[in-house]
Design a protein around this motif. Structure first.
Motif, PDB file in Angstrom:
ATOM      1  N   HIS A  29       0.830  -1.199   0.000  1.00 19.58           N
ATOM      2  CA  HIS A  29       0.000   0.000   0.000  1.00 19.58           C
ATOM      3  C   HIS A  29       0.871   1.258   0.000  1.00 19.58           C
ATOM      4  N   CYS A  30       1.853   1.299   0.884  1.00 18.45           N
ATOM      5  CA  CYS A  30       2.727   2.476   0.972  1.00 18.45           C
ATOM      6  C   CYS A  30       3.524   2.673  -0.313  1.00 18.45           C
TER       7      CYS A  30
ATOM      8  N   LEU B 195      -2.616   4.978   7.453  1.00 17.93           N
ATOM      9  CA  LEU B 195      -2.082   3.630   7.684  1.00 17.93           C
ATOM     10  C   LEU B 195      -3.036   2.804   8.543  1.00 17.93           C
ATOM     11  N   PHE B 196      -3.617   3.431   9.572  1.00 24.72           N
ATOM     12  CA  PHE B 196      -4.610   2.724  10.376  1.00 24.72           C
ATOM     13  C   PHE B 196      -5.825   2.356   9.532  1.00 24.72           C
ATOM     14  N   ALA B 197      -6.165   3.222   8.583  1.00 30.33           N
ATOM     15  CA  ALA B 197      -7.293   2.922   7.695  1.00 30.33           C
ATOM     16  C   ALA B 197      -6.988   1.710   6.827  1.00 30.33           C
ATOM     17  N   ALA B 198      -5.789   1.681   6.236  1.00 37.92           N
ATOM     18  CA  ALA B 198      -5.405   0.539   5.406  1.00 37.92           C
ATOM     19  C   ALA B 198      -5.390  -0.746   6.234  1.00 37.92           C
TER      20      ALA B 198
ATOM     21  N   LEU C  82      -5.220  -8.439   0.810  1.00 32.04           N
ATOM     22  CA  LEU C  82      -4.025  -7.802   0.244  1.00 32.04           C
ATOM     23  C   LEU C  82      -4.385  -6.953  -0.968  1.00 32.04           C
ATOM     24  N   PHE C  83      -5.183  -7.506  -1.859  1.00 33.33           N
ATOM     25  CA  PHE C  83      -5.514  -6.782  -3.081  1.00 33.33           C
ATOM     26  C   PHE C  83      -6.533  -5.664  -2.820  1.00 33.33           C
ATOM     27  N   THR C  84      -7.351  -5.811  -1.790  1.00 27.53           N
ATOM     28  CA  THR C  84      -8.240  -4.717  -1.425  1.00 27.53           C
ATOM     29  C   THR C  84      -7.440  -3.497  -0.993  1.00 27.53           C
TER      30      THR C  84
ATOM     31  N   LEU D 109      -5.708  -1.984  -4.100  1.00 26.38           N
ATOM     32  CA  LEU D 109      -6.620  -1.210  -4.934  1.00 26.38           C
ATOM     33  C   LEU D 109      -7.027   0.094  -4.258  1.00 26.38           C
ATOM     34  N   TYR D 110      -7.187   0.048  -2.946  1.00 32.89           N
ATOM     35  CA  TYR D 110      -7.530   1.270  -2.209  1.00 32.89           C
ATOM     36  C   TYR D 110      -6.443   2.331  -2.368  1.00 32.89           C
TER      37      TYR D 110
END
Length: 421
Positions: free
Chosen positions: A47-48, A141-144, A161-163, A166-167
């Motif tokens: 994500h990062c 980060l807390f949201a992810a 993981l893929f959610t 994509l987010y």
């Protein structure tokens, strides 16, 4: 809507003889949190990495125009209002003066994020802008993490993981890195849904209370928690299910109904308290809604949105933002229908449906509707499920392509587009 299988962790031992129920619950919660952190680390790194691609492009583009990332992401558009409220409260003058909303324009902005900014500034000594930006980045980060936890609970680690991936690359993903309320709100909403899924009702109610004090769309979290609690109470006492009420770690609560009623009572308090306070400040019970009308924001059942979508076919000279927002709104409606066909837990679907309803049914600020949909992460579950089943080459192509497109669009939103994202 209960067709989605909820994945549960293997049972764990309860502890020693001398452990009390409270300490046992606390240890179970800490163990679950630590285990969740171990599972989510790879997803957060991905994500990062995807988010940094967009931030780097914005930074490079801004550097060419003599703008720094801090100036771009923490001191413009709606951020100005939150910074002003954090420094001067709701009574101080707004500088620069509001173009919309009149002299009471700050009353349209909910108080939790400014309060968080003040708390971070008090704890760290940072200037108010850096405190606001730092709080938003941390909450993103807390949201992810919360999104991963909900997706993993419902669909397993790979889909989760893929959610999260994509987010990170949705069209308005840049807002996750801005001094806006979306990162804070999404974190509270995701963990509130996770609390509902794990039957931690008082936690869910408390998080819904905080979400309701963060954004007007906190109503979506309130609805998810209260209706989810009501459905669970009815299904466990009305003969539809023999599922026992249990806390994480296998402990049966002494008063399950009291916890459910507590969640229902707590959830709406943040939203209601602020609306009543604004009414008191404006000396009329509907003061908050009057202020929203001054901003040009009302509910019209979708007439405004439909008219703007029609413009796609009648006005050929439209901005890129207009086209992307229209495509996002249409896609959100389609994904909501797809999500419903998968029969997720009721609270998850209610949350997503309420956000779509609020966004589509609201008049005004069409250019911001894609941002309003940013917290509706359950809409990504069908796409993430498809990606989890795809070939590795397809996965790389999709994530690389969307990351590039999202980064370029982030640059457009901050360097070309002249309104709030």
């Amino acid at each position: 809507m209960t067709g989605t299988q909820i994945h549960t962790a293997p049972p764990r031992s309860r502890g020693g003889r001398g452990s009390t129920p409270v300490s046992g619950h606390a240890r179970s919660a800490l163990r679950a949190l630590a285990a969740s952190w171990r599972r989510v680390r790879a997803a957060l790194l991905l994500h990062c990495g995807l988010r940094l691609a967009g931030i780097a492009l914005v930074g490079a583009w801004g550097h060419r125009k003599g703008l720094g990332l801090y100036e771009i992401l923490a001191t413009r558009w709606d951020s100005v209002y939150y910074l002003n409220i954090a420094e001067h409260g709701y009574s101080g003058h707004m500088v620069p003066a509001c173009q919309l909303g009149g002299p009471t324009c700050k009353l349209a902005f909910f108080p939790l994020y400014p309060a968080l900014i003040r708390a971070v500034r008090a704890a760290t000594g940072l200037p108010v802008g850096w405190a606001a930006w730092g709080a938003a980045l941390a909450d993103s980060l807390f949201a992810a993490w919360g999104i991963f936890a909900v997706a993993e609970k419902l669909h397993g680690a790979r889909v989760a993981l893929f959610t999260v991936a994509l987010y990170a690359v949705v069209p308005h993903a840049l807002v996750q890195s801005m001094a806006y309320t979306e990162p804070v709100f999404t974190a509270l909403a995701a963990w509130a849904l996770y609390a509902v899924l794990t039957r931690a009702w008082l936690t869910a109610g408390t998080l819904a209370l905080l979400a309701g004090a963060t954004r007007p769309s906190g109503l979506a979290v309130i609805a998810a928690v209260t209706l989810g609690a009501a459905w669970h109470l009815w299904s466990t006492t009305g003969g539809r299910s023999a599922e026992p009420l249990r806390l994480p770690g296998g402990h049966a609560p002494g008063r399950p109904r009291a916890r459910l009623y507590g969640a229902v009572a707590l959830a709406p308090l943040g939203w209601i308290a602020f609306v009543l306070w604004v009414g008191h400040r404006m000396r009329r019970w509907d003061g908050y809604f009057v202020e929203q009308r001054l901003w040009g924001s009302t509910l019209d059942g979708g007439t405004f949105t439909i008219q703007r979508l029609r413009d796609l076919f009648t006005q050929p000279q439209l901005s890129l933002d207009y086209v992307v927002v229209a495509a996002t709104v249409i896609t959100a409606v389609v994904l909501l229908a797809s999500l419903a066909l998968r029969r997720p837990p009721l609270s998850v679907w209610i949350y997503a449906a309420a956000l779509v309803l609020i966004t589509v049914g609201g008049a005004g600020f069409f250019h911001a509707k894609a941002r309003f949909l940013l917290p509706a992460f359950p809409l990504l579950f069908p796409l993430a499920t498809a990606l989890a089943r795809a070939r590795t080459t397809t996965v790389y192509a999709v994530l690389t392509g969307t990351a590039i497109a999202s980064a370029l669009y982030s640059g457009y939103l901050t360097m070309v587009w002249t309104h709030s994202p």
